[in-house]
Design a protein around this motif. Structure first.
Motif, PDB file in Angstrom:
ATOM      1  N   LEU A 211     -18.648  -9.577  10.420  1.00 21.58           N
ATOM      2  CA  LEU A 211     -18.281 -10.752   9.608  1.00 21.58           C
ATOM      3  C   LEU A 211     -19.484 -11.679   9.449  1.00 21.58           C
ATOM      4  O   LEU A 211     -20.328 -11.782  10.316  1.00 21.58           O
ATOM      5  CB  LEU A 211     -17.126 -11.507  10.268  1.00 21.58           C
ATOM      6  CG  LEU A 211     -15.808 -10.734  10.353  1.00 21.58           C
ATOM      7  CD1 LEU A 211     -14.739 -11.588  11.012  1.00 21.58           C
ATOM      8  CD2 LEU A 211     -15.330 -10.276   8.987  1.00 21.58           C
TER       9      LEU A 211
ATOM     10  N   VAL B 204      -8.931  -0.509   3.148  1.00 18.63           N
ATOM     11  CA  VAL B 204      -9.723  -1.268   2.174  1.00 18.63           C
ATOM     12  C   VAL B 204      -9.315  -2.741   2.178  1.00 18.63           C
ATOM     13  O   VAL B 204     -10.173  -3.637   2.146  1.00 18.63           O
ATOM     14  CB  VAL B 204      -9.567  -0.666   0.761  1.00 18.63           C
ATOM     15  CG1 VAL B 204     -10.158  -1.601  -0.289  1.00 18.63           C
ATOM     16  CG2 VAL B 204     -10.257   0.693   0.684  1.00 18.63           C
ATOM     17  N   LYS B 205      -8.012  -3.004   2.234  1.00 17.16           N
ATOM     18  CA  LYS B 205      -7.557  -4.395   2.240  1.00 17.16           C
ATOM     19  C   LYS B 205      -8.002  -5.123   3.508  1.00 17.16           C
ATOM     20  O   LYS B 205      -8.373  -6.302   3.460  1.00 17.16           O
ATOM     21  CB  LYS B 205      -6.038  -4.452   2.093  1.00 17.16           C
ATOM     22  CG  LYS B 205      -5.542  -4.147   0.689  1.00 17.16           C
ATOM     23  CD  LYS B 205      -4.067  -4.460   0.537  1.00 17.16           C
ATOM     24  CE  LYS B 205      -3.609  -4.261  -0.895  1.00 17.16           C
ATOM     25  NZ  LYS B 205      -2.176  -4.617  -1.093  1.00 17.16           N
TER      26      LYS B 205
ATOM     27  N   CYS C 271       0.821  -1.223   0.000  1.00 19.06           N
ATOM     28  CA  CYS C 271       0.000   0.000   0.000  1.00 19.06           C
ATOM     29  C   CYS C 271       0.851   1.269   0.000  1.00 19.06           C
ATOM     30  O   CYS C 271       0.311   2.375   0.042  1.00 19.06           O
ATOM     31  CB  CYS C 271      -0.913   0.008   1.213  1.00 19.06           C
ATOM     32  SG  CYS C 271      -2.124  -1.340   1.237  1.00 19.06           S
TER      33      CYS C 271
ATOM     34  N   LEU D  92     -15.559  -4.774  12.310  1.00 27.54           N
ATOM     35  CA  LEU D  92     -16.238  -5.262  11.111  1.00 27.54           C
ATOM     36  C   LEU D  92     -17.335  -6.259  11.460  1.00 27.54           C
ATOM     37  O   LEU D  92     -17.242  -6.992  12.455  1.00 27.54           O
ATOM     38  CB  LEU D  92     -15.236  -5.910  10.153  1.00 27.54           C
ATOM     39  CG  LEU D  92     -14.025  -5.042   9.774  1.00 27.54           C
ATOM     40  CD1 LEU D  92     -13.066  -5.844   8.916  1.00 27.54           C
ATOM     41  CD2 LEU D  92     -14.477  -3.786   9.023  1.00 27.54           C
TER      42      LEU D  92
ATOM     43  N   ARG E 183     -10.629  -4.322   5.389  1.00 25.72           N
ATOM     44  CA  ARG E 183     -12.087  -4.494   5.322  1.00 25.72           C
ATOM     45  C   ARG E 183     -12.459  -5.725   4.505  1.00 25.72           C
ATOM     46  O   ARG E 183     -13.452  -6.399   4.793  1.00 25.72           O
ATOM     47  CB  ARG E 183     -12.723  -3.257   4.690  1.00 25.72           C
ATOM     48  CG  ARG E 183     -12.865  -2.056   5.599  1.00 25.72           C
ATOM     49  CD  ARG E 183     -13.442  -0.885   4.810  1.00 25.72           C
ATOM     50  NE  ARG E 183     -13.671   0.298   5.656  1.00 25.72           N
ATOM     51  CZ  ARG E 183     -14.039   1.476   5.172  1.00 25.72           C
ATOM     52  NH1 ARG E 183     -14.236   1.636   3.877  1.00 25.72           N
ATOM     53  NH2 ARG E 183     -14.231   2.496   5.992  1.00 25.72           N
ATOM     54  N   ASN E 184     -11.673  -5.993   3.485  1.00 20.51           N
ATOM     55  CA  ASN E 184     -11.960  -7.121   2.595  1.00 20.51           C
ATOM     56  C   ASN E 184     -11.284  -8.417   3.031  1.00 20.51           C
ATOM     57  O   ASN E 184     -11.420  -9.449   2.359  1.00 20.51           O
ATOM     58  CB  ASN E 184     -11.534  -6.781   1.166  1.00 20.51           C
ATOM     59  CG  ASN E 184     -12.368  -5.659   0.568  1.00 20.51           C
ATOM     60  OD1 ASN E 184     -13.559  -5.551   0.845  1.00 20.51           O
ATOM     61  ND2 ASN E 184     -11.747  -4.813  -0.248  1.00 20.51           N
ATOM     62  N   HIS E 185     -10.545  -8.381   4.132  1.00 18.81           N
ATOM     63  CA  HIS E 185      -9.849  -9.585   4.607  1.00 18.81           C
ATOM     64  C   HIS E 185     -10.881 -10.582   5.131  1.00 18.81           C
ATOM     65  O   HIS E 185     -11.813 -10.208   5.856  1.00 18.81           O
ATOM     66  CB  HIS E 185      -8.853  -9.222   5.698  1.00 18.81           C
ATOM     67  CG  HIS E 185      -7.823 -10.270   5.936  1.00 18.81           C
ATOM     68  ND1 HIS E 185      -8.090 -11.429   6.631  1.00 18.81           N
ATOM     69  CD2 HIS E 185      -6.514 -10.340   5.567  1.00 18.81           C
ATOM     70  CE1 HIS E 185      -6.990 -12.163   6.690  1.00 18.81           C
ATOM     71  NE2 HIS E 185      -6.017 -11.531   6.053  1.00 18.81           N
ATOM     72  N   PRO E 186     -10.744 -11.851   4.816  1.00 19.46           N
ATOM     73  CA  PRO E 186     -11.785 -12.835   5.170  1.00 19.46           C
ATOM     74  C   PRO E 186     -11.932 -13.123   6.660  1.00 19.46           C
ATOM     75  O   PRO E 186     -12.998 -13.575   7.088  1.00 19.46           O
ATOM     76  CB  PRO E 186     -11.346 -14.096   4.412  1.00 19.46           C
ATOM     77  CG  PRO E 186      -9.880 -13.930   4.190  1.00 19.46           C
ATOM     78  CD  PRO E 186      -9.671 -12.455   3.999  1.00 19.46           C
TER      79      PRO E 186
ATOM     80  N   ASP F 185      -5.705   2.720   1.551  1.00 18.56           N
ATOM     81  CA  ASP F 185      -5.422   1.456   0.870  1.00 18.56           C
ATOM     82  C   ASP F 185      -5.327   0.297   1.864  1.00 18.56           C
ATOM     83  O   ASP F 185      -5.825  -0.805   1.602  1.00 18.56           O
ATOM     84  CB  ASP F 185      -4.124   1.570   0.062  1.00 18.56           C
ATOM     85  CG  ASP F 185      -4.293   2.398  -1.197  1.00 18.56           C
ATOM     86  OD1 ASP F 185      -5.448   2.635  -1.600  1.00 18.56           O
ATOM     87  OD2 ASP F 185      -3.276   2.799  -1.781  1.00 18.56           O
TER      88      ASP F 185
END
Length: 261
Positions: A261, A225-226, A188, A259, A228-231, A222
């Motif tokens: 999940l 965002v990564k 990032c 978050l 937030r999208n982490h599983p 950046d």
């Protein structure tokens, strides 16, 4: 012998955290490649103290840490260590944090020469009301190049070293490797920082940063965002500080999120 700590206190103050800090001990860290790395860690450990007790028993913290160390469980079973400390001190909650330098072998981008790169890392475990929470932390040095400086200047742009601090929480059944979290952060930045650079490598990192200018806000967004999208990440905290090369101050950005999940 009289136990002063167990005497009753009359000031009616429950203490949220009391314990010891800056105790140094070896910590075994499991690497992503299945090998182990032994690091020197500084520990901070604490428990809650009910208002009726005058003090806690400091020696018992060291006793449990030493027991876990001899079993090679420090860094592996943080939850079990906290549970033992809570039980031994008759507390309702407890915390244990390790801060240490973690070394990763890193290759120069063009020449391929390898050298060790150190990163400030931390493991933190908390048990409150029987609920366990683990926090993984890294501090990653990166390069940032100022987009404004590049836009308004005919020749060159100022760049600087920045530090991105990230703490993430996730379910104890899952695993995030230090190597992966560090790589996520470096991706990032304007350009990663390397421990060894030959001339062809220096050319590469200079041009890469030039082609990838970023404010601290860009780096922070950046990373956010990564994450937030982490599983598996359930909560995170991100801080980016750029030690400005043309100002007598730092540029700084911060974000914390929980978050769904």
């Amino acid at each position: 012998m009289k136990d002063i700590q167990n005497l009753e206190d009359t000031r009616e103050v429950d203490i949220q955290k009391v314990g010891i800090k800056h105790i140094e001990l070896p910590l075994i860290i499991q690497r992503k490649n299945s090998s182990n790395q032994v690091v020197c860690a500084k520990a901070r450990v604490s428990v809650s103290l009910p208002k009726k007790y005058k003090g806690t028993h400091m020696s018992r913290f060291v006793e449990v840490l030493s027991e876990w160390q001899t079993k090679n469980l420090l860094g592996v079973d943080i939850k079990g260590c906290i549970e033992k400390i809570i039980k031994k001190l008759h507390a309702k909650s407890g915390e244990l944090e390790f801060k240490f330098k973690y070394f990763i072998e890193k290759k120069s981008p063009v020449s391929g020469f390898s050298a060790l790169m150190s990163y400030e890392c931390s493991f933190e475990g908390r048990i409150v009301d029987g609920n366990y929470k683990f926090v993984l932390g890294v501090v990653v040095p990166v390069t940032t190049l100022c987009p404004c400086s590049k836009e308004i200047s005919e020749n060159g742009a100022h760049n600087q070293r920045a530090y991105v601090s990230v703490k993430v929480s996730y379910d104890e059944k899952n695993q995030i490797w230090l190597e992966d979290l560090i790589e996520l952060v470096e991706g990032c930045s304007s350009c990663p920082v390397y421990p060894l650079l030959k001339r062809e490598d220096e050319k590469y990192v200079t041009e890469k940063a030039w082609d990838n200018p970023k404010f601290v806000e860009d780096v922070l967004r950046d990373v956010v965002v990564k994450l937030r999208n982490h599983p598996i990440v359930s909560e995170f905290e991100v801080e980016c500080e750029a030690f400005e090369s043309i100002h007598n101050h730092s540029a700084w950005a911060y974000q914390k999120e929980t978050l769904d999940l």
